[in-house]
Scaffold this active site. Structure first.
Site, PDB file in Angstrom:
ATOM      1  N   GLY A 120       0.789  -1.231   0.000  1.00 11.79           N
ATOM      2  CA  GLY A 120       0.000   0.000   0.000  1.00 11.79           C
ATOM      3  C   GLY A 120       0.814   1.271   0.000  1.00 11.79           C
ATOM      4  O   GLY A 120       0.272   2.347   0.227  1.00 11.79           O
ATOM      5  N   GLU A 131       5.038  -6.093   1.841  1.00 10.07           N
ATOM      6  CA  GLU A 131       4.735  -6.734   0.552  1.00 10.07           C
ATOM      7  C   GLU A 131       4.128  -5.720  -0.411  1.00 10.07           C
ATOM      8  O   GLU A 131       2.977  -5.854  -0.821  1.00 10.07           O
ATOM      9  CB  GLU A 131       3.812  -7.940   0.761  1.00 10.07           C
ATOM     10  CG  GLU A 131       2.632  -7.671   1.666  1.00 10.07           C
ATOM     11  CD  GLU A 131       1.830  -8.921   1.989  1.00 10.07           C
ATOM     12  OE1 GLU A 131       2.394 -10.030   2.004  1.00 10.07           O
ATOM     13  OE2 GLU A 131       0.617  -8.774   2.232  1.00 10.07           O
ATOM     14  N   GLY A 165       3.390  -3.696  -3.921  1.00 12.87           N
ATOM     15  CA  GLY A 165       3.251  -4.064  -5.324  1.00 12.87           C
ATOM     16  C   GLY A 165       3.400  -2.818  -6.195  1.00 12.87           C
ATOM     17  O   GLY A 165       4.409  -2.618  -6.871  1.00 12.87           O
ATOM     18  N   ARG A 166       2.390  -1.959  -6.124  1.00 14.15           N
ATOM     19  CA  ARG A 166       2.341  -0.775  -6.983  1.00 14.15           C
ATOM     20  C   ARG A 166       3.619   0.059  -6.925  1.00 14.15           C
ATOM     21  O   ARG A 166       4.172   0.436  -7.959  1.00 14.15           O
ATOM     22  CB  ARG A 166       1.152   0.097  -6.570  1.00 14.15           C
ATOM     23  CG  ARG A 166       0.885   1.257  -7.521  1.00 14.15           C
ATOM     24  CD  ARG A 166      -0.209   2.184  -6.978  1.00 14.15           C
ATOM     25  NE  ARG A 166      -1.464   1.506  -6.735  1.00 14.15           N
ATOM     26  CZ  ARG A 166      -2.417   1.311  -7.658  1.00 14.15           C
ATOM     27  NH1 ARG A 166      -2.243   1.766  -8.878  1.00 14.15           N
ATOM     28  NH2 ARG A 166      -3.528   0.677  -7.343  1.00 14.15           N
ATOM     29  N   CYS A 189     -16.054   2.520 -27.474  1.00 14.66           N
ATOM     30  CA  CYS A 189     -17.299   3.254 -27.672  1.00 14.66           C
ATOM     31  C   CYS A 189     -17.973   3.490 -26.337  1.00 14.66           C
ATOM     32  O   CYS A 189     -19.105   3.040 -26.108  1.00 14.66           O
ATOM     33  CB  CYS A 189     -18.218   2.474 -28.605  1.00 14.66           C
ATOM     34  SG  CYS A 189     -17.367   1.926 -30.081  1.00 14.66           S
ATOM     35  N   TYR A 203      -0.711  -2.593 -12.030  1.00 12.41           N
ATOM     36  CA  TYR A 203      -2.177  -2.541 -12.160  1.00 12.41           C
ATOM     37  C   TYR A 203      -2.552  -1.815 -13.457  1.00 12.41           C
ATOM     38  O   TYR A 203      -3.364  -0.884 -13.441  1.00 12.41           O
ATOM     39  CB  TYR A 203      -2.800  -1.852 -10.940  1.00 12.41           C
ATOM     40  CG  TYR A 203      -2.435  -2.470  -9.624  1.00 12.41           C
ATOM     41  CD1 TYR A 203      -2.998  -3.672  -9.230  1.00 12.41           C
ATOM     42  CD2 TYR A 203      -1.516  -1.866  -8.768  1.00 12.41           C
ATOM     43  CE1 TYR A 203      -2.661  -4.256  -8.006  1.00 12.41           C
ATOM     44  CE2 TYR A 203      -1.172  -2.440  -7.553  1.00 12.41           C
ATOM     45  CZ  TYR A 203      -1.752  -3.628  -7.184  1.00 12.41           C
ATOM     46  OH  TYR A 203      -1.418  -4.199  -5.977  1.00 12.41           O
TER      47      TYR A 203
HETATM   48  C1  LIG Z   1      -2.704  -5.955  -3.101  1.00 10.21           C
HETATM   49  C2  LIG Z   1      -2.028  -6.360  -1.870  1.00 10.21           C
HETATM   50  C3  LIG Z   1      -0.723  -5.933  -1.615  1.00 10.21           C
HETATM   51  C4  LIG Z   1       0.000  -4.947  -2.496  1.00 10.21           C
HETATM   52  O1  LIG Z   1      -0.607  -3.694  -2.418  1.00 10.21           O
HETATM   53  P1  LIG Z   1       0.048  -2.429  -3.194  1.00 10.21           P
HETATM   54  O2  LIG Z   1      -0.943  -1.343  -2.957  1.00 10.21           O
HETATM   55  O3  LIG Z   1       0.175  -2.803  -4.616  1.00 10.21           O
HETATM   56  O4  LIG Z   1       1.363  -2.164  -2.559  1.00 10.21           O
HETATM   57  C5  LIG Z   1      -0.078  -6.434  -0.492  1.00 10.21           C
HETATM   58  N1  LIG Z   1      -0.710  -7.299   0.348  1.00 10.21           N
HETATM   59  C6  LIG Z   1      -1.977  -7.707   0.138  1.00 10.21           C
HETATM   60  C7  LIG Z   1      -2.599  -8.651   1.091  1.00 10.21           C
HETATM   61  C8  LIG Z   1      -2.680  -7.256  -0.967  1.00 10.21           C
HETATM   62  O5  LIG Z   1      -3.939  -7.635  -1.155  1.00 10.21           O
END
Ligand SMILES: *Cc1c(COP(=O)(O)O)cnc(C)c1O
Length: 403
Positions: free
Chosen positions: A224, A260, A262-263, A338, A367
């Site tokens: 997050g 953990e 991601g983004r 469209c 994403y």
């Molecule tokens: C989606 C998710 C993440 C990654 O979140 P980001 O906003 O991409 O950093 C980490 N842990 C869990 C459990 C998630 O569902």
């Protein structure tokens, strides 16, 4: 866009467009810097759902401690590419088949989402063991952020009232090792807000553990970390985050923290390259219709932002009529779908934009393609390119103009 990438964009033919171009050296450097900013007792997992492109996963593998996966598909994918990479299996609604798959894959953590899931696991283990974290919807005040997963009624994680029952099931089973807690509560937090959340989570977790005479050895504080699409230079402050986590660890000598994200890991390494097919004016407002659209890059529709972009001018024009253009005015960049929702950037200022010019959308590495409704309208898929060279000769940089 750095020169080596721009060079690649110039090499693409119109038929290659739209194209996703990934910057592998940029990704490696970013991941290396994140790792370097974190204390040793913080383990860095990458949430594969943000982007599971194989080249990206390979580039990341050397800089991270493992992957967070959230489906049987992601388990299979990671295992086929990186047979030895540690994986942590999380996410709600795990099927029995997926739990078995995770055990077969040697997942080094399972993030348990409910008592039912835990009980299901006990029926599947046989003579195997499992290493788990209990994912908790920690009762904290999550201030308004892009996506809040916890701190309020939520399908994610265990209600705190369920934790003791789960501990007893684990203790009675004997094959399951409880390593600690997991709390992924929100997305879109800057470093200061994330550290404040970590403090709240740890404060709650300390009381919880203390009341039960448990020593917490592992807490996963989730992902997050914020990505600011309005300003690509304002990246999450990993050094400040690392310093804050170091303070938490100093107060907890037996604790390993895990994160953990991601983004915030892959957003910056991806570019979506397309081309202006048409420019028109409707009641005085300029619209540029681009090849492709939100069925390839759903991020701006999903997050309701303007996707940042650069204009890559293309001076070839062979038609006998005046080349349509917009000049020094706001232009709305739309795709070929469209639907009025197919907007990539609304009323974005451009110096000059002409039919045939290319547009390089930045921050399209997370994403983006993988969350898009790719078959809607059955346009061709983009082509994919992985640039793995350092910067090309600098003269290439002159061809480029910022929107
Ligand atoms: C989606 C998710 C993440 C990654 O979140 P980001 O906003 O991409 O950093 C980490 N842990 C869990 C459990 C998630 O569902």
């Amino acid at each position: 866009m750095r020169p080596a990438l721009l060079h690649h964009v110039h090499q693409l033919s119109d038929d290659d467009l739209p194209a996703y171009v990934y910057d592998l050296p940029g990704l490696r450097e970013h991941a290396r810097a994140i790792r370097a900013a974190l204390p040793r007792r913080v383990e860095l997992l990458y949430a594969a759902k943000a982007n599971s492109d194989p080249h990206l996963l390979h580039a990341l593998a050397e800089h991270i401690d493992g992957f967070e996966v959230a489906s049987g598909g992601e388990i299979r994918h990671i295992r086929s590419l990186l047979p030895d990479a540690p994986i942590a299996f999380g996410g709600p609604g795990k099927t029995p088949a997926e739990l078995i798959q995770a055990l077969d894959a040697g997942a080094e953590r399972l993030h348990i989402e409910s008592e039912h899931e835990l009980r299901t696991l006990t029926t599947l283990l046989g003579d195997r063991t499992a290493d788990v974290l209990l994912r908790v919807n920690v009762p904290v005040a999550v201030r308004s952020v892009a996506l809040a997963m916890g701190g309020r009624p939520s399908p994610f994680g265990l209600d705190p009232s369920q934790l003791d029952r789960c501990r007893h099931i684990i203790a009675a089973d004997g094959r399951i090792r409880l390593h600690g807690l997991h709390a992924h509560l929100a997305s879109g937090l800057d470093a200061r807000a994330h550290l404040a959340l970590v403090d709240q989570v740890m404060g709650w977790a300390d009381r919880w553990a203390h009341q039960r005479g448990i020593t917490l050895t592992e807490v996963n504080i989730g992902g997050g970390m914020d990505v600011d699409y309005a300003d690509s230079r304002r990246v999450f402050d990993w050094p400040a985050f690392g310093i804050g986590l170091r303070r938490t660890l100093e107060r907890h000598p037996d604790l390993t923290l895990r994160i953990e994200p991601g983004r915030s890991v892959t957003a910056y390494c991806g570019w979506y390259i397309t081309q202006v097919l048409d420019i028109k004016f409707s009641r005085g407002e300029a619209f540029a219709v681009l090849r492709g659209g939100t069925h390839h890059l759903r991020t701006p529709a999903a997050k309701r932002h303007n996707q940042p972009f650069e204009v890559v001018p293309d001076d070839s024009w062979h038609q006998p009529w005046t080349r349509p253009e917009a000049r020094g005015e706001p232009v709305t960049l739309v795709g070929q779908l469209c639907t009025p929702k197919d907007v990539l950037a609304r009323r974005a200022m451009v110096n000059r934009l002409r039919v045939g010019d290319r547009i390089a959308f930045a921050m399209a590495g997370a994403y983006a393609w993988n969350i898009s409704h790719q078959e809607f309208l059955m346009h061709p898929h983009p082509t994919f390119h992985h640039v793995d060279v350092p910067d090309a000769p600098v003269e290439d940089a002159h061809a480029f103009q910022t929107a």
